[in-house]
Design a protein around this motif. Sequence first.
Motif: not given
Length: 392
Positions: A106-113, A126-131, A133-140
């Motif tokens: 919800l906050p990401l949809w709201a911020a997007s608007r 949303i997918a980019a922010v999750r990647g 924040v998770d600080s995993g191999p996909e973070a870069t």
Amino acid sequence: MIGYRELLEVTRNEECFSHDSRRWRALREGLVRPDSPLLPMMGYRPTVLFADGPEHRRLYRAVNDGFARLDQHRLRRSIAQLSNMLLDAIAPRGEADLLAEYAQQLPLWAASRMLGLSDDVAPELIAAVRGMVDSGPEATAANRALQRILGDLVHRKLAEPGDDLTSWLLAHPEGLSPEEVLHHLAVIIVAGNGPAANWTAATVRLLLTDTRFRTHVTGGRLTVDSALDEVLWRDAPVQNFPGRYATRDLRFGGRYVREGDALLLGLAAANHDPAVLPPDGQIVPGNRSHLAFGAGPHTCPARDQARVIAHTAVDTLVHRLPDIRLAVPAGELSYRPSPWARALTALPVRFSPVVPSTAVKHRTAAVGGQPWTTPAPTTHDSSATRRSSAWT
């Protein structure tokens, strides 16, 4: 021992405690590795979070004025629409992870608007922010995707300004450069998402696990806003926050602090300081002197918008799914191992399945379009308003 009053002093005294992490002595002396997991939160960026004095006031005015221009009534309607859209997707199933499928989205949809992104870009955002924040191999790769999305947005709004936060920042009299605007958009998206999501999830968790809390809210002894404030006192979504950096050697809180030392703000600990709580430890309804949003010149400029998101999310949820309950024992809920946030890993729930009506399905299909466009009221929305007196 640093408590509530000491934290207020740290956040208000820019002469002794700077927000500019380039002053961090351990970083200057090479004691912090370039790949340190602390740097995503503490590494310098040209934003309001890392500025002091006149430069901070220049950037803060632009950001604060931008948020102040948001119409709170239109914002609330848009958040309600988004809340219903997300609940429409899970209501027929009878079970869901409210964290991943509702509170975090919800906050990401709201911020997007708010920023002026079209709804069809929101899933990628949303997918980019999750990647990240998770600080995993996909973070870069996720960080590159976020920079591309926001860079394209800034470029488009320079050519075609709109009625949105990005356009207002670009046009503000303080004269932010496109690069400064891009960095601030990233802060708004990344830093603003987690606290609002955690605040919503923590409130729902208390409603499902604390009989006193739920009874007081459903019985009208606590408004939703007072309930949200109690959560900020008891279970702040941001437990610790970086940072302040000593500008000179000094004694503070009974400790010797050297120039360049980093001080982390223990927001949750300060809120539990016995010196500021009633003798019985009970939170007084309506008391907003907590430090969940910080204090001093760097108080969060988006606190009102975060409250609208959390309030609307909780209120909509309990009216759409009134018999919601935890799907696991409360003791099995777990938290992410973060030094900063009080963040659940999941919030599994069950409820009676509800099939959206034709009107609701039409509303969901009409979610796309302009950032602040809301569809005409539906039968479902008006009935929810009639049922909401105990929660508002």
